[in-house]
Write a protein that holds these residues in place. Sequence first.
Motif, PDB file in Angstrom:
ATOM      1  N   ASN A  54       0.842  -1.193   0.000  1.00 20.15           N
ATOM      2  CA  ASN A  54       0.000   0.000   0.000  1.00 20.15           C
ATOM      3  C   ASN A  54       0.877   1.243   0.000  1.00 20.15           C
ATOM      4  O   ASN A  54       1.677   1.434   0.914  1.00 20.15           O
ATOM      5  CB  ASN A  54      -0.902   0.025   1.240  1.00 20.15           C
ATOM      6  N   LEU A  55       0.714   2.064  -1.013  1.00 18.84           N
ATOM      7  CA  LEU A  55       1.508   3.275  -1.120  1.00 18.84           C
ATOM      8  C   LEU A  55       0.585   4.458  -1.398  1.00 18.84           C
ATOM      9  O   LEU A  55      -0.555   4.281  -1.837  1.00 18.84           O
ATOM     10  CB  LEU A  55       2.572   3.126  -2.201  1.00 18.84           C
ATOM     11  N   PRO A  56       1.049   5.670  -1.150  1.00 18.81           N
ATOM     12  CA  PRO A  56       0.164   6.843  -1.252  1.00 18.81           C
ATOM     13  C   PRO A  56      -0.480   7.022  -2.622  1.00 18.81           C
ATOM     14  O   PRO A  56      -1.589   7.557  -2.725  1.00 18.81           O
ATOM     15  CB  PRO A  56       1.103   8.017  -0.927  1.00 18.81           C
ATOM     16  N   THR A  79       5.069  -5.919   3.337  1.00 23.03           N
ATOM     17  CA  THR A  79       3.770  -5.294   3.522  1.00 23.03           C
ATOM     18  C   THR A  79       3.083  -5.742   4.792  1.00 23.03           C
ATOM     19  O   THR A  79       3.350  -6.831   5.311  1.00 23.03           O
ATOM     20  CB  THR A  79       2.877  -5.610   2.298  1.00 23.03           C
ATOM     21  N   ALA A  80       2.182  -4.888   5.264  1.00 18.70           N
ATOM     22  CA  ALA A  80       1.366  -5.221   6.427  1.00 18.70           C
ATOM     23  C   ALA A  80       0.125  -6.018   6.022  1.00 18.70           C
ATOM     24  O   ALA A  80      -0.614  -6.489   6.891  1.00 18.70           O
ATOM     25  CB  ALA A  80       0.942  -3.941   7.150  1.00 18.70           C
ATOM     26  N   ASP A  86      -4.182 -11.828   0.127  1.00 16.43           N
ATOM     27  CA  ASP A  86      -3.221 -10.800  -0.265  1.00 16.43           C
ATOM     28  C   ASP A  86      -1.913 -11.448  -0.710  1.00 16.43           C
ATOM     29  O   ASP A  86      -1.308 -11.053  -1.724  1.00 16.43           O
ATOM     30  CB  ASP A  86      -2.945  -9.841   0.903  1.00 16.43           C
ATOM     31  N   GLU A  87      -1.461 -12.447   0.048  1.00 16.38           N
ATOM     32  CA  GLU A  87      -0.221 -13.127  -0.307  1.00 16.38           C
ATOM     33  C   GLU A  87      -0.359 -13.852  -1.643  1.00 16.38           C
ATOM     34  O   GLU A  87       0.550 -13.807  -2.490  1.00 16.38           O
ATOM     35  CB  GLU A  87       0.165 -14.112   0.792  1.00 16.38           C
ATOM     36  N   LEU A  88      -1.492 -14.498  -1.853  1.00 13.64           N
ATOM     37  CA  LEU A  88      -1.725 -15.174  -3.127  1.00 13.64           C
ATOM     38  C   LEU A  88      -1.744 -14.178  -4.280  1.00 13.64           C
ATOM     39  O   LEU A  88      -1.206 -14.447  -5.357  1.00 13.64           O
ATOM     40  CB  LEU A  88      -3.046 -15.943  -3.073  1.00 13.64           C
ATOM     41  N   GLN A  89      -2.342 -13.024  -4.044  1.00 10.00           N
ATOM     42  CA  GLN A  89      -2.386 -11.993  -5.073  1.00 10.00           C
ATOM     43  C   GLN A  89      -0.970 -11.515  -5.409  1.00 10.00           C
ATOM     44  O   GLN A  89      -0.646 -11.261  -6.576  1.00 10.00           O
ATOM     45  CB  GLN A  89      -3.236 -10.805  -4.613  1.00 10.00           C
ATOM     46  N   GLY A  90      -0.123 -11.422  -4.374  1.00 12.64           N
ATOM     47  CA  GLY A  90       1.256 -11.006  -4.593  1.00 12.64           C
ATOM     48  C   GLY A  90       1.993 -11.967  -5.512  1.00 12.64           C
ATOM     49  O   GLY A  90       2.680 -11.554  -6.455  1.00 12.64           O
ATOM     50  N   ASP A  97       8.810 -13.189  -3.776  1.00 12.24           N
ATOM     51  CA  ASP A  97       8.632 -13.530  -2.365  1.00 12.24           C
ATOM     52  C   ASP A  97       7.658 -12.530  -1.751  1.00 12.24           C
ATOM     53  O   ASP A  97       7.402 -11.445  -2.318  1.00 12.24           O
ATOM     54  CB  ASP A  97       9.968 -13.499  -1.614  1.00 12.24           C
ATOM     55  N   TYR A  98       7.115 -12.883  -0.580  1.00 12.17           N
ATOM     56  CA  TYR A  98       6.110 -12.055   0.077  1.00 12.17           C
ATOM     57  C   TYR A  98       6.377 -12.111   1.575  1.00 12.17           C
ATOM     58  O   TYR A  98       6.292 -13.177   2.191  1.00 12.17           O
ATOM     59  CB  TYR A  98       4.711 -12.587  -0.242  1.00 12.17           C
ATOM     60  N   ILE A  99       6.751 -10.985   2.159  1.00 13.49           N
ATOM     61  CA  ILE A  99       7.109 -10.921   3.581  1.00 13.49           C
ATOM     62  C   ILE A  99       6.187  -9.935   4.282  1.00 13.49           C
ATOM     63  O   ILE A  99       6.021  -8.800   3.834  1.00 13.49           O
ATOM     64  CB  ILE A  99       8.581 -10.481   3.751  1.00 13.49           C
ATOM     65  N   THR A 100       5.576 -10.381   5.368  1.00 14.23           N
ATOM     66  CA  THR A 100       4.659  -9.503   6.087  1.00 14.23           C
ATOM     67  C   THR A 100       5.373  -8.813   7.251  1.00 14.23           C
ATOM     68  O   THR A 100       6.307  -9.344   7.833  1.00 14.23           O
ATOM     69  CB  THR A 100       3.457 -10.294   6.626  1.00 14.23           C
ATOM     70  N   LYS A 101       4.930  -7.608   7.549  1.00 15.88           N
ATOM     71  CA  LYS A 101       5.476  -6.821   8.659  1.00 15.88           C
ATOM     72  C   LYS A 101       4.773  -7.240   9.948  1.00 15.88           C
ATOM     73  O   LYS A 101       3.572  -7.538   9.921  1.00 15.88           O
ATOM     74  CB  LYS A 101       5.244  -5.324   8.414  1.00 15.88           C
TER      75      LYS A 101
END
Length: 227
Positions: A54-56, A79-80, A86-90, A97-101
């Motif tokens: 998510n960005l401005p 990303t949060a 969301d991960e599947l969409q990534g 790769d997909y890393i959550t905060k």
Amino acid sequence: MKRILLIEDDKDLNKGLVYDLEMHDYRVYPAFSLSEGMLYLEENKVDLILLDGNLPDGDGFDFCRQVKKEKETAVIFLTARDMEQDELQGFDCGADDYITKPFHMPILRRRIEAALRKTGRQEQKRENSVYRDDALLIDFENLQARLNGRELLLTPTEFRILRLMTVNRTVTKQLLLEKIWDTSGSFVDEHTVAVNINRLRKKLEGSGHEYIKTVYGMGYQWRGMEI
């Protein structure tokens, strides 16, 4: 030194990531919006993109999809957005790769290393599947060749000979026999090799360059042209 584009609008996190990754021998270019990141990519090449979801000024998923259509650059989401969809969409949009905060920096660095190794292997594979010089282009994967811009009609055997020669540069007659013909279980002699080499030479004569040189008592040498 590997180059990383970091697109993260959290200024403190952005600054911390730049500091840590540059301490571990990466060159990091910080951006705080998708437009800033895209502007940088238009004029520069990077090895990997660390991308917030998510960005401005937009959605990181759409940005990733666009980048992957145009470039081979590795993309890792930071990303949060931690829902499974969301991960599947990534991954569906092409992320490596997909890393959550929140996340731990040692884990992030390992994930970066893995993504860079993956893209490095892919680039090497692509490089090995194509031969190119000023006159000749050979696409071994798709069995296509062009000489001075014109289509060059080669047999599958001739493609295999060229692949072996462009990789090894100097090949013996015995190596050609083993690698090109023995795999099919057919018995052939050195005369068959010579006949095929002569046919290939004639097809390459239009370049005005001697690509295949006979090394007497040994075999043949590939003499590619400098790009």
